[in-house]
Enzyme design. Structure first.
Site, PDB file in Angstrom:
ATOM      1  N   ASN A  15       0.929  -1.332  -0.073  1.00  0.00           N
ATOM      2  CA  ASN A  15       0.116  -0.053   0.163  1.00  0.00           C
ATOM      3  C   ASN A  15       0.913   1.229  -0.017  1.00  0.00           C
ATOM      4  O   ASN A  15       0.515   2.276  -0.593  1.00  0.00           O
ATOM      5  CB  ASN A  15      -0.846  -0.031   1.258  1.00  0.00           C
ATOM      6  CG  ASN A  15      -2.030  -1.011   0.753  1.00  0.00           C
ATOM      7  OD1 ASN A  15      -2.876  -0.771   0.193  1.00  0.00           O
ATOM      8  ND2 ASN A  15      -2.087  -2.030   1.601  1.00  0.00           N
ATOM      9  N   HIS A 114      -7.933  -0.996   6.246  1.00  0.00           N
ATOM     10  CA  HIS A 114      -8.463  -2.239   6.865  1.00  0.00           C
ATOM     11  C   HIS A 114      -9.042  -3.137   5.691  1.00  0.00           C
ATOM     12  O   HIS A 114     -10.105  -2.608   5.124  1.00  0.00           O
ATOM     13  CB  HIS A 114      -9.439  -1.993   8.064  1.00  0.00           C
ATOM     14  CG  HIS A 114      -9.837  -3.215   8.574  1.00  0.00           C
ATOM     15  ND1 HIS A 114      -8.610  -4.110   9.279  1.00  0.00           N
ATOM     16  CD2 HIS A 114     -10.950  -4.098   8.943  1.00  0.00           C
ATOM     17  CE1 HIS A 114      -9.240  -5.257   9.836  1.00  0.00           C
ATOM     18  NE2 HIS A 114     -10.607  -5.147   9.551  1.00  0.00           N
ATOM     19  N   GLU A 184      -7.523  -2.392  -1.952  1.00  0.00           N
ATOM     20  CA  GLU A 184      -6.960  -1.420  -1.073  1.00  0.00           C
ATOM     21  C   GLU A 184      -6.023  -0.430  -1.786  1.00  0.00           C
ATOM     22  O   GLU A 184      -5.840   0.839  -1.436  1.00  0.00           O
ATOM     23  CB  GLU A 184      -5.961  -2.168   0.126  1.00  0.00           C
ATOM     24  CG  GLU A 184      -6.823  -2.908   0.726  1.00  0.00           C
ATOM     25  CD  GLU A 184      -6.031  -3.786   1.838  1.00  0.00           C
ATOM     26  OE1 GLU A 184      -6.192  -3.605   3.162  1.00  0.00           O
ATOM     27  OE2 GLU A 184      -4.766  -4.312   1.659  1.00  0.00           O
TER      28      GLU A 184
END
Ligand code: GRF
Length: 197
Positions: A15, A114, A184
């Site tokens: 990420n 999350h 994500e």
């Protein structure tokens, strides 16, 4: 002036890489001021170095060994982050729960990612928990979310963005994790773009 980000990681940093790539491509008008890891072997530190972003390793163990409290660790971590004067603190796979000693220093400025939808599967095993719920016939999809971290509740707080991710028959941890991580990467960057304006 560009918004400054402090990115906290504990692991692979895929990420973080999505943020690095968006900044490099000019699609996210931000500067990553620092990457901080609580784990020395986190691959994300290597990603930071390759992108010539300052990186810091800040482990909890020395505090535990010296019988210093978690509150002290969090306060010192906040002081370390403050050195870089970030506009936003991004928890991108940071595996410690942060207490008021940290969060109080950055009110409404801490963003968490999350791998589950709001209110579902908090904690470190969200992907496996979703697979187990799927196997029991309770859900047919899971998702990802980005939220503000106002307090020490785990994976809760005002939701900034969420996206569903399908679960397919035959999914394993690996196949579902891959789909979740792709979601994500997109959602985190899109949410940061909105926050930064
Ligand atoms: C992500 O799934 C994040 O939501 C979770 O930890 C994982 C980190 O992945 N909390 P990476 O280190 O960004 O690859």
């Amino acid at each position: 002036m560009k918004s400054k980000l402090a990115v906290l990681i504990s692991g692979s940093g895929s990420n973080l890489q999505a943020i690095i790539d968006a900044v490099a491509a000019g699609s996210l008008d931000a500067q990553i001021a620092v990457v901080i890891s609580n784990r020395k072997d986190a691959y994300g530190l290597e990603r930071a170095r390759r992108a010539q972003i300052p990186d810091r390793y800040f482990p909890l163990k020395p505090y535990r060994d010296a019988q210093r409290s978690r509150a002290e660790y969090d306060a010192d971590l906040a002081a370390l982050v403050s050195e870089y004067a970030p506009d936003w603190v991004v928890l991108a796979g940071w595996m410690h729960i942060l207490s008021e000693q940290f969060l109080g220093r950055f009110p409404n400025r801490v963003v968490n990612l999350h791998p589950a939808l709001p209110g579902q599967f908090p904690g470190a095993h969200a992907i496996d928990d979703a697979l187990a719920a799927f196997a029991r016939g309770e859900i047919d999809h899971t998702g990802v979310m980005v939220h503000l971290v106002p307090d020490a509740r785990v994976d809760e707080g005002p939701v900034l963005a969420e996206q569903t991710v399908p679960i397919r028959p035959g999914d394993t941890h690996e196949t579902l994790a891959e789909r979740i991580h792709a979601a994500e990467h997109r959602l985190l960057v899109a949410t940061l773009k909105k926050l930064i304006g």
